[in-house]
Design a protein around this motif. Structure first.
Motif, PDB file in Angstrom:
ATOM      1  N   TYR A  36      64.205  58.167  -8.797  1.00  0.00           N
ATOM      2  CA  TYR A  36      63.424  58.324 -10.243  1.00  0.00           C
ATOM      3  C   TYR A  36      64.140  58.041 -11.277  1.00  0.00           C
ATOM      4  N   THR A  37      63.376  56.896 -12.270  1.00  0.00           N
ATOM      5  CA  THR A  37      64.245  56.787 -13.474  1.00  0.00           C
ATOM      6  C   THR A  37      63.260  56.929 -14.622  1.00  0.00           C
ATOM      7  N   ALA A  96      66.511  62.855  -5.669  1.00  0.00           N
ATOM      8  CA  ALA A  96      65.898  64.052  -4.915  1.00  0.00           C
ATOM      9  C   ALA A  96      66.479  63.880  -3.491  1.00  0.00           C
ATOM     10  N   THR A  97      66.959  65.150  -3.000  1.00  0.00           N
ATOM     11  CA  THR A  97      67.701  65.243  -1.649  1.00  0.00           C
ATOM     12  C   THR A  97      67.026  66.345  -0.837  1.00  0.00           C
ATOM     13  N   LEU A 148      69.051  68.631  -6.547  1.00  0.00           N
ATOM     14  CA  LEU A 148      68.558  67.245  -7.448  1.00  0.00           C
ATOM     15  C   LEU A 148      70.051  66.824  -8.152  1.00  0.00           C
ATOM     16  N   TYR A 149      70.190  65.540  -8.142  1.00  0.00           N
ATOM     17  CA  TYR A 149      71.137  65.079  -8.763  1.00  0.00           C
ATOM     18  C   TYR A 149      70.820  63.950  -9.846  1.00  0.00           C
ATOM     19  N   ALA A 167      60.542  65.613  -5.290  1.00  0.00           N
ATOM     20  CA  ALA A 167      60.332  64.974  -6.332  1.00  0.00           C
ATOM     21  C   ALA A 167      60.714  65.327  -7.442  1.00  0.00           C
ATOM     22  N   VAL A 168      60.760  64.434  -8.481  1.00  0.00           N
ATOM     23  CA  VAL A 168      61.227  64.875  -9.943  1.00  0.00           C
ATOM     24  C   VAL A 168      60.567  64.128 -10.925  1.00  0.00           C
ATOM     25  N   LEU A 169      60.131  64.842 -11.964  1.00  0.00           N
ATOM     26  CA  LEU A 169      59.364  64.168 -13.102  1.00  0.00           C
ATOM     27  C   LEU A 169      59.865  64.654 -14.624  1.00  0.00           C
TER      28      LEU A 169
END
Length: 281
Positions: A193-194, A203-204, A209-210, A230-232
Motif C-alpha cells: 500500500y502506498t 501487510a504480512t 505491519l511494516y 490491509a492498511v489505510l
C-alpha cells in the motif's frame, strides 16, 4: 468483488446491487480494475468481464480463463494474468484480445507492474519475468530475471528506480543490471500500500505491519506477530489496520474477533468502508 459476483453500492443511499455472471457455475470475482476512463473490469474464476453501464449488467468478454490479476498499462490496454493460461492483452478500442500462452516459459501470472520505460514485469509461480512489446502489442522479447517462490505483489519505486517484489517468503528489491535480488524482509506478504505521501506499507501474514523508513531504505514494524490483511492512511492521517482478529484505528481495537480483510475510503464522502469476512460491509 464477492463470491456472488460484482457488488455496486450507491453511496448516497447505501443500497447495494450484485451482478452475477449469468450461466456460469461460479460468480467469484478475484480482482477489479477501474480504468482512467472509468470502465470497470472484473477478473473472475471463470473469465474476464466488464460492467456494461448502458445495460446495467456484468458482461463476460472472455470465458474459460481463471484471472488472477488485471492492470491498465500506459497505452490504455488491459493486461490480464491468469492461472495456467498465460497472459492476455485486451485492447478496448478494437475489443481485441492478444494471447501470450507463456512469458519466459511461465503460464501462471499472479502479479503485473509496468515501469515508466514501458517494460512490463510479471510475477509468476516460479519467479520474476520481464517482457517488452511493440506498439501493436506484439511480444518482442521476454526473459526470466530470477527464480523464486510465487510472486504475489510488484511495485515500481520511481524515486529509487527499482522494483519491490512481494513473495510467499518475503520482500526483495530487484534492480536492473544487479546480480541477485536483495531481501529486505523474510515474511509472507499479503499486500502493498502506498499512501498520499508516497510512503510504502506492507501487510504480512503473521509478522505484523511494516512501514518504509525512507532515510535508511529499510522497514520498521508495528503490530508484531499479527496477521495483517490491509492498511489505510485516510485523508485525516488516521491509520487503519485490518487483521484477522479485528480492526486497529490509531491504536484502538475495534470489531474484536472479526476477520477484516480490506479497507477503502470514498473520495467523495470521506467514509471508510470495512470489509468483514462473512459479515458484509
Amino acid at each position: 468483488g464477492t463470491q456472488e459476483g460484482l457488488s455496486r453500492m450507491q453511496l448516497q443511499t447505501g443500497k447495494v446491487r450484485t451482478y452475477s455472471l449469468g450461466r456460469y457455475d461460479s460468480h467469484r470475482i478475484s480482482c477489479l480494475l477501474v480504468t482512467r476512463k472509468g470502465t470497470v473490469y472484473a477478473g473472475a474464476l471463470r473469465g474476464f468481464a466488464v460492467y456494461d453501464e448502458r445495460h446495467d449488467t456484468l458482461r463476460m468478454l472472455k470465458d474459460r480463463i481463471n484471472v488472477s490479476f488485471i492492470l491498465e498499462d500506459a497505452a490504455n490496454d488491459v493486461l490480464i494474468g491468469t492461472v495456467d493460461k498465460g497472459f492476455y492483452r485486451y485492447r478496448p478500442e478494437t475489443r481485441q484480445f492478444i494471447h501470450y500462452p507463456t512469458i519466459a516459459g511461465q503460464n501462471t501470472i499472479r502479479s503485473i507492474c509496468q515501469a515508466p520505460d514501458g517494460t512490463v514485469y510479471l510475477g509468476s509461480n516460479n519467479g520474476l519475468c520481464k517482457a517488452q512489446f511493440d506498439g501493436q502489442g506484439r511480444l518482442e522479447r521476454s526473459e526470466m530475471l530470477f527464480q523464486s517462490e510465487a510472486i504475489y505483489g510488484l511495485k515500481w519505486d520511481n524515486d529509487r528506480r527499482h522494483l519491490l517484489v512481494g513473495l510467499r517468503n518475503g520482500v526483495c528489491i530487484f534492480k536492473e543490471g544487479g546480480e541477485r535480488p536483495e531481501y529486505i524482509l523474510r515474511t509472507k506478504v499479503r499486500s502493498f500500500y502506498t499512501d498520499s505521501s508516497e510512503m510504502t506499507w506492507i501487510a504480512t501474514a503473521g509478522d505484523g505491519l511494516y512501514i518504509e523508513n525512507a532515510l535508511v531504505n529499510r522497514f520498521t514494524t508495528i503490530h508484531k506477530g499479527r496477521r495483517t490483511n490491509a492498511v489505510l492512511a485516510d485523508a485525516d492521517t488516521n491509520l487503519w489496520s485490518a487483521f484477522e482478529t479485528g480492526l486497529d484505528f490509531n491504536g484502538t481495537e475495534n470489531y474484536e474477533r472479526k476477520h477484516i480483510f480490506n479497507l477503502k475510503q470514498s473520495k467523495s464522502t470521506g467514509r471508510v468502508y470495512v470489509c468483514v469476512w462473512d459479515d458484509g460491509l
